[in-house]
Design a protein around this motif. Structure first.
Motif, short mmCIF file in Angstrom:
data_model
loop_
_atom_site.label_atom_id
_atom_site.label_comp_id
_atom_site.label_asym_id
_atom_site.label_seq_id
_atom_site.Cartn_x
_atom_site.Cartn_y
_atom_site.Cartn_z
N LEU A 173 0.81 -1.21 0.00
CA LEU A 173 0.00 0.00 0.00
C LEU A 173 0.85 1.27 0.00
O LEU A 173 0.31 2.37 -0.04
CB LEU A 173 -0.93 0.01 1.23
CG LEU A 173 -1.96 -1.13 1.28
CD1 LEU A 173 -2.73 -1.09 2.58
CD2 LEU A 173 -2.90 -1.05 0.09
N THR A 174 2.17 1.11 0.04
CA THR A 174 3.06 2.26 0.12
C THR A 174 3.50 2.71 -1.26
O THR A 174 4.18 1.98 -1.98
CB THR A 174 4.31 1.93 0.97
OG1 THR A 174 3.88 1.46 2.24
CG2 THR A 174 5.20 3.14 1.14
N ASP A 175 3.10 3.93 -1.63
CA ASP A 175 3.52 4.51 -2.89
C ASP A 175 4.91 5.12 -2.67
O ASP A 175 5.06 6.05 -1.88
CB ASP A 175 2.53 5.58 -3.35
CG ASP A 175 2.85 6.13 -4.73
OD1 ASP A 175 3.97 5.87 -5.24
OD2 ASP A 175 1.99 6.82 -5.29
N LEU A 176 5.91 4.56 -3.34
CA LEU A 176 7.28 5.04 -3.18
C LEU A 176 7.62 6.15 -4.17
O LEU A 176 8.73 6.66 -4.17
CB LEU A 176 8.26 3.88 -3.32
CG LEU A 176 8.12 2.82 -2.22
CD1 LEU A 176 8.94 1.58 -2.56
CD2 LEU A 176 8.52 3.37 -0.87
N GLY A 177 6.68 6.49 -5.02
CA GLY A 177 6.91 7.56 -5.99
C GLY A 177 7.84 7.11 -7.10
O GLY A 177 7.94 5.93 -7.43
N TRP A 178 8.54 8.10 -7.66
CA TRP A 178 9.44 7.82 -8.79
C TRP A 178 10.75 7.24 -8.30
O TRP A 178 11.29 7.65 -7.28
CB TRP A 178 9.72 9.11 -9.57
CG TRP A 178 8.53 9.61 -10.31
CD1 TRP A 178 7.77 10.71 -9.98
CD2 TRP A 178 7.95 9.07 -11.49
NE1 TRP A 178 6.76 10.86 -10.89
CE2 TRP A 178 6.84 9.88 -11.83
CE3 TRP A 178 8.25 7.98 -12.29
CZ2 TRP A 178 6.04 9.62 -12.94
CZ3 TRP A 178 7.45 7.73 -13.40
CH2 TRP A 178 6.36 8.54 -13.71
N GLY A 179 11.26 6.29 -9.08
CA GLY A 179 12.56 5.70 -8.83
C GLY A 179 13.29 5.52 -10.15
O GLY A 179 12.71 5.71 -11.22
N ILE A 180 14.56 5.16 -10.09
CA ILE A 180 15.38 4.98 -11.29
C ILE A 180 15.66 3.49 -11.47
O ILE A 180 16.17 2.83 -10.56
CB ILE A 180 16.72 5.73 -11.17
CG1 ILE A 180 16.47 7.23 -11.02
CG2 ILE A 180 17.61 5.46 -12.38
CD1 ILE A 180 17.74 8.04 -10.76
N VAL A 181 15.34 2.96 -12.66
CA VAL A 181 15.63 1.56 -12.96
C VAL A 181 17.15 1.38 -13.02
O VAL A 181 17.85 2.10 -13.74
CB VAL A 181 14.99 1.13 -14.30
CG1 VAL A 181 15.45 -0.28 -14.69
CG2 VAL A 181 13.48 1.19 -14.22
N CYS A 182 17.65 0.43 -12.25
CA CYS A 182 19.08 0.07 -12.31
C CYS A 182 19.26 -1.15 -13.20
O CYS A 182 20.18 -1.19 -14.02
CB CYS A 182 19.61 -0.20 -10.91
SG CYS A 182 19.61 1.25 -9.84
N THR A 183 18.39 -2.15 -13.02
CA THR A 183 18.41 -3.33 -13.88
C THR A 183 16.99 -3.85 -14.02
O THR A 183 16.14 -3.62 -13.16
CB THR A 183 19.27 -4.49 -13.29
OG1 THR A 183 18.68 -4.93 -12.07
CG2 THR A 183 20.72 -4.08 -13.08
N ALA A 184 16.75 -4.54 -15.12
CA ALA A 184 15.48 -5.22 -15.35
C ALA A 184 15.80 -6.56 -15.99
O ALA A 184 16.46 -6.61 -17.02
CB ALA A 184 14.57 -4.40 -16.25
N THR A 185 15.38 -7.63 -15.33
CA THR A 185 15.67 -8.96 -15.86
C THR A 185 14.41 -9.81 -15.84
O THR A 185 13.55 -9.65 -14.97
CB THR A 185 16.75 -9.67 -15.02
OG1 THR A 185 16.34 -9.68 -13.65
CG2 THR A 185 18.10 -8.99 -15.15
N LYS A 186 14.35 -10.71 -16.81
CA LYS A 186 13.22 -11.63 -16.85
C LYS A 186 13.59 -12.83 -16.00
O LYS A 186 14.41 -13.65 -16.37
CB LYS A 186 12.91 -12.05 -18.28
CG LYS A 186 11.66 -12.87 -18.37
CD LYS A 186 11.28 -13.16 -19.80
CE LYS A 186 9.98 -13.94 -19.82
NZ LYS A 186 9.58 -14.27 -21.17
#
Length: 181
Positions: free
Chosen positions: A45-58
């Motif tokens: 339920l916590t909206d952390l707002g905007w963040g920066i993607v460091c990595t994205a993996t499947k």
């Protein structure tokens, strides 16, 4: 609370969630999940707002993102792992991070913190906030797949603005010293 009492607000929340689910389908968003992309994330339920993607993996069965976010317990930021389902929105903004450095390295935290704050406080985003990718024109999601979601959301937002304006006018008319009398 307020959304539960107002059918239009409740309907708007439902439509926005439908749109969020369409936008965050892997086939629609994976090409945008690169290092430096700003994403809005929510943990429970916590909206952390905007963040920066460091990595994205499947990572079967779903995508996993490592995102630099600020939080109450870590105001200078931390890199946290999120499933794709935690992404709330995807920004047009992709911050430039050093190519020769691992974004997950501990010495990158101050760089990520400074970069996120620069973007969030950029004068171009002051009035309307950080711009989000358009699902149809930029993410190339077929309009027929979204149906009338975009139009429904716009209509509900307009309806709520009109309700708010009428409510504010009615309150002003009933305040002492105002209105007919």
């Amino acid at each position: 609370p307020a959304a539960a009492a107002n059918p239009a607000a409740r309907q708007l929340a439902i439509k926005k969630e439908e749109l969020r689910r369409a936008i965050t389908k892997p086939e629609h968003c994976q090409q945008f999940l690169q290092k430096g992309r700003l994403v809005g994330v929510k943990a429970g339920l916590t909206d952390l707002g905007w963040g920066i993607v460091c990595t994205a993996t499947k990572a079967e069965p779903q995508w996993q993102l490592k995102v630099f976010v600020l939080s109450a317990d870590k105001p200078r930021g931390q890199v946290r792992a999120f499933p794709l389902s935690c992404v709330q929105r995807i920004s047009k903004v992709k911050a430039k991070l050093p190519d020769d450095r691992d974004p997950l390295a501990p010495d990158m935290l101050p760089v990520l913190f400074e970069t996120l704050n620069k973007v969030k406080n950029h004068p171009n985003f002051g009035a309307k906030g950080i711009p989000e990718l358009d699902p149809i024109t930029e993410m190339k999601i077929p309009a027929e797949e979204l149906g009338t979601l975009i139009q429904d959301i716009a209509a509900l937002q307009q309806q709520l603005q009109q309700q708010y304006a009428r409510g504010a006018a009615a309150m002003a008319a009933t305040e002492p010293g105002r209105g007919a009398g």
